[in-house]
Write a protein that holds these residues in place. Structure first.
Motif, PDB file in Angstrom:
ATOM      1  N   SER A  30       0.899  -1.093   0.016  1.00  0.00           N
ATOM      2  CA  SER A  30       0.066  -0.013   0.012  1.00  0.00           C
ATOM      3  C   SER A  30       0.759   1.427  -0.036  1.00  0.00           C
ATOM      4  CB  SER A  30      -0.927   0.000   1.028  1.00  0.00           C
ATOM      5  OG  SER A  30      -1.806  -0.953   1.134  1.00  0.00           O
ATOM      6  N   LEU A  33       2.234   1.836  -3.402  1.00  0.00           N
ATOM      7  CA  LEU A  33       1.373   2.153  -4.428  1.00  0.00           C
ATOM      8  C   LEU A  33       0.893   3.654  -4.117  1.00  0.00           C
ATOM      9  CD1 LEU A  33      -0.570   1.360  -6.683  1.00  0.00           C
ATOM     10  CD2 LEU A  33      -2.351   0.696  -4.829  1.00  0.00           C
ATOM     11  N   SER A  34       0.909   3.975  -2.860  1.00  0.00           N
ATOM     12  CA  SER A  34       0.626   5.468  -2.667  1.00  0.00           C
ATOM     13  C   SER A  34       1.673   6.526  -3.292  1.00  0.00           C
ATOM     14  CB  SER A  34       0.312   5.658  -1.228  1.00  0.00           C
ATOM     15  OG  SER A  34       1.566   5.335  -0.556  1.00  0.00           O
ATOM     16  N   THR A  37       1.400   6.585  -7.101  1.00  0.00           N
ATOM     17  CA  THR A  37       0.333   7.637  -7.480  1.00  0.00           C
ATOM     18  C   THR A  37       0.651   8.950  -7.119  1.00  0.00           C
ATOM     19  OG1 THR A  37      -1.069   5.588  -6.732  1.00  0.00           O
ATOM     20  CG2 THR A  37      -2.196   7.718  -6.877  1.00  0.00           C
ATOM     21  N   ILE A  40       3.073  10.228  -9.777  1.00  0.00           N
ATOM     22  CA  ILE A  40       2.374  10.308 -10.737  1.00  0.00           C
ATOM     23  C   ILE A  40       1.425  11.839 -10.828  1.00  0.00           C
ATOM     24  CG2 ILE A  40       0.552   9.400 -12.641  1.00  0.00           C
ATOM     25  CD1 ILE A  40       1.709   6.671 -11.817  1.00  0.00           C
ATOM     26  N   LEU A  41       0.794  11.818  -9.945  1.00  0.00           N
ATOM     27  CA  LEU A  41       0.023  13.178  -9.513  1.00  0.00           C
ATOM     28  C   LEU A  41       0.784  14.302  -9.743  1.00  0.00           C
ATOM     29  CD1 LEU A  41      -2.889  11.796  -7.390  1.00  0.00           C
ATOM     30  CD2 LEU A  41      -3.017  12.282  -9.854  1.00  0.00           C
TER      31      LEU A  41
END
Length: 64
Positions: A30, A33-34, A37, A40-41
């Motif tokens: 997790s 993955l965060s 993310t 990318i953002l």
């Protein structure tokens, strides 16, 4: 096409359950993955900000 897959998708663990997907299904934890993310953002946010600044600067130069 989902119902013709081999092995059937409803036999795979975690595909039709209420549990969150974590670990071996994505290959990331997790926290990993965060981080992905968020990176990318942040990259998309910076690119969008640069685009907005360039378009506003070009409009100012045309109006002057």
């Amino acid at each position: 096409m989902v119902f013709l897959s081999n092995p059937q998708v409803w036999h795979l663990p975690g595909t039709w359950s209420e549990q969150p997907i974590d670990g071996p299904y994505l290959g990331m934890t997790s926290s990993q993955l965060s981080w992905v993310t968020a990176s990318i953002l942040v990259t998309l946010l910076i690119a969008f900000s640069v685009y907005i600044l360039q378009t506003s600067n070009s409009k100012r130069k045309r109006s002057s």
